[in-house]
Design a protein around this motif. Structure first.
Motif, short mmCIF file in Angstrom:
data_model
loop_
_atom_site.label_atom_id
_atom_site.label_comp_id
_atom_site.label_asym_id
_atom_site.label_seq_id
_atom_site.Cartn_x
_atom_site.Cartn_y
_atom_site.Cartn_z
N GLN A 298 11.85 78.00 101.10
CA GLN A 298 11.84 76.54 101.02
C GLN A 298 12.38 76.14 99.64
O GLN A 298 12.38 76.94 98.70
N PRO A 299 12.85 74.89 99.48
CA PRO A 299 13.38 74.45 98.19
C PRO A 299 12.40 74.73 97.05
O PRO A 299 11.21 74.46 97.15
N GLY A 300 12.93 75.31 95.97
CA GLY A 300 12.12 75.60 94.80
C GLY A 300 11.52 77.00 94.77
O GLY A 300 11.00 77.43 93.75
N GLU A 301 11.62 77.74 95.89
CA GLU A 301 11.00 79.08 95.94
C GLU A 301 11.91 80.19 95.43
O GLU A 301 11.42 81.26 95.06
N HIS A 302 13.19 79.95 95.41
CA HIS A 302 14.11 80.93 94.84
C HIS A 302 15.37 80.20 94.41
O HIS A 302 15.77 79.20 95.03
N ALA A 303 16.01 80.70 93.34
CA ALA A 303 17.18 80.00 92.81
C ALA A 303 17.98 80.91 91.91
O ALA A 303 17.54 82.00 91.54
N SER A 304 19.17 80.43 91.52
CA SER A 304 20.03 81.14 90.59
C SER A 304 20.95 80.12 89.93
O SER A 304 21.70 79.42 90.61
N THR A 305 20.88 80.02 88.61
CA THR A 305 21.70 79.03 87.90
C THR A 305 23.17 79.18 88.21
O THR A 305 23.85 78.22 88.55
N PHE A 306 23.69 80.38 88.06
CA PHE A 306 25.12 80.60 88.25
C PHE A 306 25.48 80.99 89.69
O PHE A 306 26.65 81.00 90.05
N GLY A 307 24.48 81.31 90.49
CA GLY A 307 24.74 81.81 91.83
C GLY A 307 25.51 80.81 92.69
O GLY A 307 25.09 79.68 92.88
N GLY A 308 26.64 81.27 93.24
CA GLY A 308 27.40 80.44 94.16
C GLY A 308 28.13 79.30 93.51
O GLY A 308 28.43 78.30 94.18
N ASN A 309 28.47 79.42 92.22
CA ASN A 309 29.19 78.29 91.60
C ASN A 309 30.62 78.23 92.13
O ASN A 309 31.11 79.17 92.78
N PRO A 310 31.33 77.12 91.91
CA PRO A 310 32.66 76.95 92.51
C PRO A 310 33.64 78.05 92.14
O PRO A 310 34.44 78.48 92.98
N PHE A 311 33.58 78.51 90.88
CA PHE A 311 34.54 79.51 90.44
C PHE A 311 34.39 80.83 91.20
O PHE A 311 35.34 81.33 91.80
N VAL A 312 33.19 81.40 91.18
CA VAL A 312 33.02 82.71 91.82
C VAL A 312 33.23 82.62 93.32
O VAL A 312 33.79 83.54 93.93
N CYS A 313 32.80 81.54 93.94
CA CYS A 313 32.96 81.42 95.39
C CYS A 313 34.43 81.23 95.77
O CYS A 313 34.88 81.77 96.78
N GLY A 314 35.16 80.47 94.95
CA GLY A 314 36.58 80.28 95.23
C GLY A 314 37.35 81.60 95.16
O GLY A 314 38.20 81.90 96.01
N VAL A 315 37.03 82.40 94.15
CA VAL A 315 37.71 83.69 94.00
C VAL A 315 37.26 84.67 95.09
O VAL A 315 38.07 85.38 95.69
N ALA A 316 35.96 84.72 95.37
CA ALA A 316 35.45 85.62 96.41
C ALA A 316 36.05 85.29 97.76
O ALA A 316 36.37 86.19 98.55
N LEU A 317 36.22 84.00 98.04
CA LEU A 317 36.82 83.61 99.32
C LEU A 317 38.25 84.13 99.42
O LEU A 317 38.68 84.56 100.49
N SER A 318 38.97 84.12 98.29
CA SER A 318 40.34 84.64 98.31
C SER A 318 40.34 86.14 98.60
O SER A 318 41.25 86.65 99.28
#
Length: 427
Positions: A298-318
């Motif tokens: 549920q919201p607030g139970e797990h998180a990551s500051t940098f996880g899934g940011n636009p940069f890494v996701c854009g490159v990973a998608l490529s």
């Protein structure tokens, strides 16, 4: 289209034979960087395709690939373009907002796997941490287990955080870091009787097995593939008693095995699985995937500051899209078979020193006999001197994990070096 053609079309011209203008000083490096690695005396500064160059301008054939990480090799045009495009657009915002690139990458993973939901983080250890937390919450809230236990395998490797080194069934990684995190129990790999016995023996009072976390192929544990019958019985057992089956695909996933996911070799689907390394092709990203029924966060139970940011996701998608566009899985299957056959031919010439060659796709291990005085490090060091980068997987296994774009020419060159090295180290 070959890697070199792509490089030429996108005007990427790595100056492979030029040395750095500033000499590298290992002593100065060691003065300021913690000595958490046993580093080889080699400083790398450039790469292109399956090759890298050191600060002296010497060229190496890279069969380490960041330890099964550089999926598309070095300076691949698709990644270069994605990096340039995304860094000029948006590189980081908080997960308090919707991130379109994250949604696109998650959709690609869901469309190409058995998963329904994805959580993004920064590394394989974090992905496995997320899986451990998810399993514990599922055990508490769904299975009503007060003290859930997660079964993992001897010789496994799941990361360097406190929970994941506890999950790792290798005491050498745990030494001096106790007290370890409670709630883990180890069983032999590929031994279903041991799993069944543990499930029975650990069912006592408020304690019960709530999940099994296991690698489809053990990487750090010596490149040991999972047995199909064993994994099918694991799936049956988990279904019968209602516990989660979780796969650590950090090293073997994203095409490394010749299939997109390691579980595809085993004829079963996990409830939860993790990925990192090859997912971003060298850009730091990790992911935990789960089926909808066990997505209990549920919201607030797990998180990551940098996880899934636009940069890494854009490159990973490529990276993901390039795997499809360039039919790279087919190359992994062909070149993996080529490499294994070549290594087996070498092994037959050295029966007193090499016991087995094994692996899937482009994750392969050459095991040195226990009674041989040779170690994996001996072979790796000698290969480095000859311009080939390899990596050990334990004391007695030499690991071969080149970029997935490796060619026939690259494989042949690597085999020639290995044969030359074996002549030298067995003399």
């Amino acid at each position: 289209m070959s890697f070199q053609t792509l490089v030429e079309q996108t005007e990427i011209h790595p100056e492979g034979n030029s040395a750095s203008s500033t000499p590298f000083d290992a002593d100065s490096f060691n003065e300021v960087v913690m000595s958490t690695y046993g580093r080889f005396p080699l400083a790398l500064e450039r790469g292109s395709g399956c090759r890298v160059w050191d600060t002296q301008g010497k060229e190496y054939l890279d069969f380490v690939a960041g330890i099964a990480t550089c999926t598309l090799g070095h300076a691949h045009p698709a990644m270069v373009a994605a990096v340039n495009r995304q860094i000029q657009k948006l590189h980081h915002v908080s997960n308090l907002y919707y991130i379109p690139e994250q949604g696109e990458l998650a959709k690609w993973i869901v469309d190409h796997s058995c998963a329904d939901r994805v959580f993004f983080c920064n590394s394989g250890a974090e992905a496995n941490e997320a899986a451990i937390k998810l399993a514990r919450k599922y055990a508490h809230t769904v299975l009503d287990i007060a003290n859930p236990i997660i079964l993992t395998a001897n010789a496994s490797f799941h990361g360097r955080t406190l929970a994941t080194i506890t999950a790792t069934g290798q005491p050498k990684y745990q030494k001096h870091f106790d007290p370890l995190v409670p709630g883990f129990h180890y069983v032999p790999y590929n031994d279903i009787a041991a799993v069944e016995a543990a499930v029975t023996e650990l069912d006592e009072g408020n304690y019960r097995v709530g999940a099994i976390l296991i690698e489809p192929l053990q990487g750090e544990g010596g490149v040991r593939p999972g047995d199909v019958a064993y994994f099918q019985k694991l799936r049956q057992l988990c279904d019968e008693i209602g516990i989660l089956l979780m796969f650590d695909e950090v090293q073997v996933g994203m095409g490394r095995s010749g299939k997109l996911w390691g579980y595809e070799h085993l004829g079963v689907e996990p409830d939860v699985f993790t990925s990192a390394k090859g997912l971003g092709g060298g850009i730091p990203i990790g992911a935990m995937m789960a089926k909808k029924f066990c997505d209990v966060f549920q919201p607030g139970e797990h998180a990551s500051t940098f996880g899934g940011n636009p940069f890494v996701c854009g490159v990973a998608l490529s990276v993901c899209q390039t795997l499809e566009k360039e039919n790279i899985l087919e190359n992994v299957q062909e070149q993996g078979a080529h490499l294994r056959e070549g290594l087996k031919m070498i092994a037959r010439k050295y029966p007193d020193h090499i016991s087995e060659v094994r692996g899937w796709g482009l994750i392969n291990g050459m095991e040195i006999k226990a009674d041989s005085q040779l170690t994996a490090a001996d072979v790796v060091k000698a290969a480095m001197d000859e311009g080939l980068l390899l990596v050990p997987a334990g004391l007695k296994v030499v690991r071969f994990v080149p970029p997935l774009i490796v060619t026939d020419t690259d494989i042949n060159q690597a085999l020639q070096v290995v044969e030359k090295v074996m002549v030298k180290v067995t003399a």
